[in-house]
Design a protein around this motif. Structure first.
Motif, short mmCIF file in Angstrom:
data_model
loop_
_atom_site.label_atom_id
_atom_site.label_comp_id
_atom_site.label_asym_id
_atom_site.label_seq_id
_atom_site.Cartn_x
_atom_site.Cartn_y
_atom_site.Cartn_z
N ASP A 138 0.83 -1.21 0.00
CA ASP A 138 0.00 0.00 0.00
C ASP A 138 0.86 1.26 0.00
O ASP A 138 0.59 2.22 -0.73
N MET A 139 1.91 1.27 0.82
CA MET A 139 2.80 2.43 0.87
C MET A 139 3.55 2.59 -0.43
O MET A 139 3.72 3.71 -0.94
N SER A 140 4.01 1.50 -1.00
CA SER A 140 4.74 1.55 -2.26
C SER A 140 3.88 2.14 -3.37
O SER A 140 4.34 2.99 -4.15
N VAL A 141 2.62 1.72 -3.43
CA VAL A 141 1.70 2.22 -4.46
C VAL A 141 1.42 3.70 -4.24
O VAL A 141 1.37 4.49 -5.20
N SER A 145 2.39 6.82 -6.83
CA SER A 145 1.47 7.85 -7.32
C SER A 145 2.03 9.24 -7.06
O SER A 145 1.94 10.14 -7.91
N GLU A 146 2.63 9.42 -5.87
CA GLU A 146 3.21 10.72 -5.51
C GLU A 146 4.37 11.08 -6.42
O GLU A 146 4.53 12.24 -6.83
N LEU A 147 5.18 10.08 -6.77
CA LEU A 147 6.32 10.33 -7.64
C LEU A 147 5.87 10.75 -9.04
O LEU A 147 6.38 11.73 -9.61
N HIS A 148 4.91 10.03 -9.59
CA HIS A 148 4.43 10.37 -10.93
C HIS A 148 3.77 11.75 -10.95
O HIS A 148 3.90 12.49 -11.92
N ALA A 149 3.06 12.08 -9.87
CA ALA A 149 2.44 13.40 -9.77
C ALA A 149 3.52 14.48 -9.70
O ALA A 149 3.37 15.57 -10.29
N ALA A 150 4.61 14.20 -8.99
CA ALA A 150 5.70 15.17 -8.86
C ALA A 150 6.38 15.40 -10.21
O ALA A 150 6.78 16.53 -10.54
N ILE A 151 6.52 14.35 -11.00
CA ILE A 151 7.12 14.50 -12.34
C ILE A 151 6.22 15.35 -13.23
O ILE A 151 6.70 16.23 -13.95
N THR A 152 4.91 15.10 -13.16
CA THR A 152 3.97 15.90 -13.95
C THR A 152 4.00 17.36 -13.51
O THR A 152 3.95 18.27 -14.34
N GLU A 153 4.10 17.58 -12.22
CA GLU A 153 4.19 18.95 -11.70
C GLU A 153 5.47 19.63 -12.19
O GLU A 153 5.46 20.82 -12.55
N LEU A 154 6.56 18.86 -12.22
CA LEU A 154 7.84 19.42 -12.66
C LEU A 154 7.82 19.77 -14.15
O LEU A 154 8.61 20.60 -14.60
N VAL A 167 -6.82 10.70 -14.26
CA VAL A 167 -6.67 9.24 -14.38
C VAL A 167 -5.79 8.65 -13.28
O VAL A 167 -5.69 7.43 -13.17
N SER A 168 -5.18 9.49 -12.46
CA SER A 168 -4.20 9.00 -11.48
C SER A 168 -4.79 8.03 -10.47
O SER A 168 -4.17 7.02 -10.13
N ARG A 169 -6.00 8.30 -9.97
CA ARG A 169 -6.58 7.41 -8.97
C ARG A 169 -6.88 6.04 -9.56
O ARG A 169 -6.63 5.01 -8.94
#
Length: 245
Positions: A138-141, A145-154, A167-169
């Motif tokens: 659960d923590m890994s997933v 999600s947080e990492l991919h969101a951070a890349i999109t933000e960057l 689509v992230s959820r």
């Protein structure tokens, strides 16, 4: 008079209203669905859910309606509510769109990378690897999600970020069943991706992200073929009682 003066001075902040109970129940149930504790096709008994969350059946009923409206739950008259069981085609289409969005995100993130942004990505990778080592799926997933969101933000593209968030959820939902199988391989790919972003190598970052998201897509589809999800029962047709002559 007092209200006008305080408003003009900006000294009267709005009081935050409490979140309606149905929305809190909605988020709690959605989290159980995303983490796989409520599985696709599973029957959702209002009384059991009410006991689990410590609320009455009314907010459960309202939350199920909200979940149905967003496609997380299917309501079958005469049978009740069931966790939505996505078809293979449905999952394939969404994961394909995810690949397009995140490949562009990675390319733009490499173009607009900053030392602080890269440092944040590396910290997330370290946390993700620690979660894998602890076998905390659960923590890994969640960190994934947080990492991919951070890349999109960057990436700096707000429209792209908005589309990706839509689509992230559901991507997290599809990723959870294969997270343990992907394991360290997924985070090794993340590390290579962050290295490419740090080096401002747009083409390499895009290529790594494309292959990375395709690996998750292929893993999910392979698992679905091996373990087909049973669909909820079809609603029965009820005959109307005849009126007495």
């Amino acid at each position: 008079m007092l209200r006008t003066e305080l408003a003009n001075q900006g000294a009267a902040p709005k009081i935050a209203r409490p979140v309606p109970l149905r929305e809190s129940v909605f988020e709690a149930l959605l989290e159980l669905i995303l983490t796989g504790h409520l599985k696709p096709g599973q029957h959702l008994a209002e009384s059991e859910l009410a006991g689990l969350l410590g609320v009455s059946r009314q907010p459960i009923r309202e939350a199920l309606q909200l979940l149905s409206g967003e496609g997380w739950v299917d309501l079958h008259p005469g049978h009740g509510a069931f966790v939505h069981a996505p078809t293979v085609e449905e999952a394939d289409q969404l994961l394909a769109v995810r690949t397009l969005l995140e490949t562009e995100s990675a390319k733009l993130a490499a173009r607009h990378s900053t030392p602080d942004g890269v440092q944040r990505l590396r910290a997330l990778c370290a946390r993700g690897l620690a979660a894998v080592d602890a076998d905390d799926v659960d923590m890994s997933v969640a960190i994934n999600s947080e990492l991919h969101a951070a890349i999109t933000e960057l990436s700096g593209n707000k429209v792209l970020a908005e589309l990706a968030s839509l689509v992230s959820r559901r991507v997290r939902w599809y990723h959870t069943p294969v997270a343990r199988k992907r394991g360290r391989d997924s985070w090794s790919e993340h590390t290579e991706l962050v290295d490419a972003i740090a080096a401002a190598d747009e083409d390499r970052a895009a290529d790594i992200m494309r292959k990375h998201t395709e690996h998750t897509r292929d893993s999910y589809l392979e698992q679905r073929q091996a373990e087909p999800v049973e669909s909820a029962p079809e609603p029965t047709r009820r005959r109307r009682p005849r009126s007495p002559k």
